[in-house]
Design an enzyme around this catalytic site. Structure first.
Site, PDB file in Angstrom:
ATOM      1  N   CYS A 223     -42.578  -1.539 -29.655  1.00 48.61           N
ATOM      2  CA  CYS A 223     -42.131  -1.108 -28.330  1.00 48.61           C
ATOM      3  C   CYS A 223     -40.656  -1.430 -28.113  1.00 48.61           C
ATOM      4  O   CYS A 223     -39.954  -0.684 -27.422  1.00 48.61           O
ATOM      5  CB  CYS A 223     -42.973  -1.773 -27.247  1.00 48.61           C
ATOM      6  SG  CYS A 223     -44.670  -1.142 -27.138  1.00 48.61           S
ATOM      7  N   CYS A 297     -12.685  16.514 -31.512  1.00 49.24           N
ATOM      8  CA  CYS A 297     -11.873  15.301 -31.615  1.00 49.24           C
ATOM      9  C   CYS A 297     -12.645  14.101 -31.073  1.00 49.24           C
ATOM     10  O   CYS A 297     -13.278  13.375 -31.822  1.00 49.24           O
ATOM     11  CB  CYS A 297     -10.541  15.473 -30.878  1.00 49.24           C
ATOM     12  SG  CYS A 297      -9.459  14.011 -31.007  1.00 49.24           S
ATOM     13  N   CYS A 323      -8.895  15.556 -14.358  1.00 47.78           N
ATOM     14  CA  CYS A 323     -10.037  16.461 -14.541  1.00 47.78           C
ATOM     15  C   CYS A 323     -10.471  16.605 -15.991  1.00 47.78           C
ATOM     16  O   CYS A 323     -11.463  17.274 -16.270  1.00 47.78           O
ATOM     17  CB  CYS A 323      -9.715  17.841 -13.962  1.00 47.78           C
ATOM     18  SG  CYS A 323      -8.419  18.724 -14.876  1.00 47.78           S
ATOM     19  N   CYS A 374     -19.383  16.757 -13.942  1.00 46.32           N
ATOM     20  CA  CYS A 374     -20.035  15.646 -13.254  1.00 46.32           C
ATOM     21  C   CYS A 374     -19.530  15.612 -11.810  1.00 46.32           C
ATOM     22  O   CYS A 374     -18.319  15.696 -11.574  1.00 46.32           O
ATOM     23  CB  CYS A 374     -19.713  14.332 -13.969  1.00 46.32           C
ATOM     24  SG  CYS A 374     -20.116  12.847 -13.017  1.00 46.32           S
ATOM     25  N   CYS A 377     -16.940  12.217 -11.617  1.00 41.80           N
ATOM     26  CA  CYS A 377     -15.670  12.110 -12.348  1.00 41.80           C
ATOM     27  C   CYS A 377     -15.184  13.440 -12.916  1.00 41.80           C
ATOM     28  O   CYS A 377     -14.116  13.493 -13.529  1.00 41.80           O
ATOM     29  CB  CYS A 377     -15.802  11.091 -13.475  1.00 41.80           C
ATOM     30  SG  CYS A 377     -16.879  11.631 -14.831  1.00 41.80           S
ATOM     31  N   CYS A 387     -35.041  17.605 -19.194  1.00 39.85           N
ATOM     32  CA  CYS A 387     -35.162  17.814 -17.757  1.00 39.85           C
ATOM     33  C   CYS A 387     -33.789  18.020 -17.119  1.00 39.85           C
ATOM     34  O   CYS A 387     -32.759  18.003 -17.784  1.00 39.85           O
ATOM     35  CB  CYS A 387     -35.880  16.635 -17.109  1.00 39.85           C
ATOM     36  SG  CYS A 387     -34.935  15.106 -17.119  1.00 39.85           S
ATOM     37  N   HIS A 415     -37.147  20.225  -8.599  1.00 38.45           N
ATOM     38  CA  HIS A 415     -36.775  20.899  -9.841  1.00 38.45           C
ATOM     39  C   HIS A 415     -36.459  19.919 -10.953  1.00 38.45           C
ATOM     40  O   HIS A 415     -35.449  20.034 -11.658  1.00 38.45           O
ATOM     41  CB  HIS A 415     -35.570  21.836  -9.609  1.00 38.45           C
ATOM     42  CG  HIS A 415     -34.497  21.274  -8.753  1.00 38.45           C
ATOM     43  ND1 HIS A 415     -34.128  21.833  -7.564  1.00 38.45           N
ATOM     44  CD2 HIS A 415     -33.733  20.177  -8.888  1.00 38.45           C
ATOM     45  CE1 HIS A 415     -33.153  21.123  -7.006  1.00 38.45           C
ATOM     46  NE2 HIS A 415     -32.908  20.099  -7.803  1.00 38.45           N
TER      47      HIS A 415
END
Length: 418
Positions: A223, A297, A323, A374, A377, A387, A415
């Site tokens: 486990c 890269c 960005c 995201c 960020c 999922c 969803h």
């Protein structure tokens, strides 16, 4: 009753190989050495793991295996420290040991590439010989893992010296000092003396990993490996300044991070390499570093310049610090695609630069089509299956692929699977 080949060493250049029964006593072993060397049996003393052996002890009870090295010295006065414990240092921290658990320690053996029972051994910190008599016994892992905690009297140096402990695999690799670097002790893996249930599958297995939390939760080795791989795939390991890249108890107990990265060798070589790579990336990001977003890269590096423009030192790709898109001077981060080279007046750029810009444009357009940013960020993220619950690899934000916002119970209920 089996035969054992043991080697009794007087110095690095003098030894006495013997073949004896595994049930032989220390006294009978000394008698054999005496008959070969001419040293009086009463003046002969044998050392194993930093302790002078008692004549009445037997080799099997001491845990002496095939090709074990015992160290000997000649001394007419009584030995300064005698051992009366049944198994010596192999029972560090254990009392009333049952024979079903002959080993207290477990190691990851690099030669076996597997989890193995281990033995604790000690040598002089100066001459690296094993004929040192400890002035006190180790009482915890810090005593054997930290230098300078335990001293002893070395029969070679004839003076007090710091001791150096190491662990060896119980498999028959020989008892050579050079093998001390082949084994890493796994301090959280222990025999399951209390028959405790695994926190995950509730089965009772031996040995087990005991997390260093207040409740001492137990997990079986199968486990543990599954738990680590799932957490690794989801990038849920924790970067801790003291412990490193590690995992806590599955119950989320405070102060339960695994304290030694060698435990993750149990995942296998491929998964362990992933663990090291992810750990390096996480340390870099927490240190203020950046990962190059250019396709193919992914280099990580630290940037001293606080400007918005960042240049990857590996591939020279220029991107925006905010960005992570291609660098876009005088534009906000909502429009960061590079200019189409077809719109540039002929003669301003050469053909090579035009082709490079075209390839970059096509790559960025592909990324725009198959990825989503995201919500925290803005790092570009591609979903390859599973999922709709996403975890950003940069800032660790949990967010929803469909509604592109932080993951919540509505997302899970409406969803989760699409």
């Amino acid at each position: 009753m089996g035969k054992l080949h043991v080697n009794v060493k007087f110095s690095s250049a003098s030894s006495c190989p013997l073949e004896v029964d595994s049930s032989s006593s220390v006294r009978s072993l000394k008698n054999c050495v005496s008959s070969k060397t001419g040293i009086a049996e009463g003046d002969l003393h044998l050392i194993l793991a930093g302790k002078v052996l008692n004549d009445n002890q037997t080799l099997d009870k001491l845990g002496v295996g095939n090709h074990t090295v015992l160290h000997a010295f000649q001394q007419r006065r009584p030995a300064p420290l005698e051992v009366t414990a049944e198994v010596g240092l192999n029972q560090l921290g254990a009392t009333n040991s049952r024979s079903v658990y002959p080993y207290q320690f477990f190691v990851y053996c690099k030669k076996c590439a597997a989890l193995r029972p281990g033995k604790l051994r000690v040598v002089c910190g100066r001459c690296r010989q094993g004929n040192i008599i400890l002035l006190q016994e180790p009482a915890c892992f810090d005593d054997v893992l930290l230098a300078g905690r335990i001293q002893g009297t070395c029969q070679n140096c004839q003076s007090p010296q710091d001791s150096k402990f190491y662990f060896k695999c119980t498999s028959d690799h020989g008892d050579v000092i050079e093998l001390q670097d082949q084994c890493a002790v796994l301090r959280h893996v222990r025999p399951n003396r209390g028959d405790n249930e695994c926190i995950t599958c509730t089965d009772v297995q031996h040995p087990v990993l005991v997390f260093p939390c207040a409740k001492k939760h137990v997990i079986c080795m199968e486990c543990f490996v599954s738990y680590c791989i799932v957490q690794l795939n989801e990038r849920r390991f924790v970067e801790d300044p003291d412990t490193g890249y590690s995992l806590p108890c599955p119950a989320g107990c405070p102060g339960s991070l695994i304290k030694d990265a060698h435990h993750f060798c149990l995942l296998g070589s491929e998964q362990y390499e992933r663990y090291k790579n992810f750990g390096a990336e996480e340390y870099l990001l927490q240190s203020g570093g950046l990962m190059c977003p250019a396709p193919g890269c992914g280099s990580g590096f630290l940037v001293d310049n606080p400007s918005q423009k960042v240049v990857c030192p590996n591939c020279q790709y220029e991107f925006c610090r905010d960005c992570r898109g291609a660098y876009h001077p005088d534009e906000d981060c909502s429009s960061q695609l590079p200019c189409d080279p077809a719109t540039v007046q002929e003669g301003n750029i050469d053909q090579e630069h035009a082709l490079r810009a075209q390839n970059e444009l096509e790559s960025m357009e592909t990324i725009e089509k198959i990825s989503k940013p995201c919500p925290q960020c803005k790092a570009k993220t591609e979903r390859s299956g599973g999922c709709m619950h996403m975890t950003c690899t940069v800032c660790k934000t949990d967010w929803c692929w469909i509604c592109e916002k932080e993951w919540n119970r509505d997302c899970q209920g409406n969803h989760w699977f699409g």
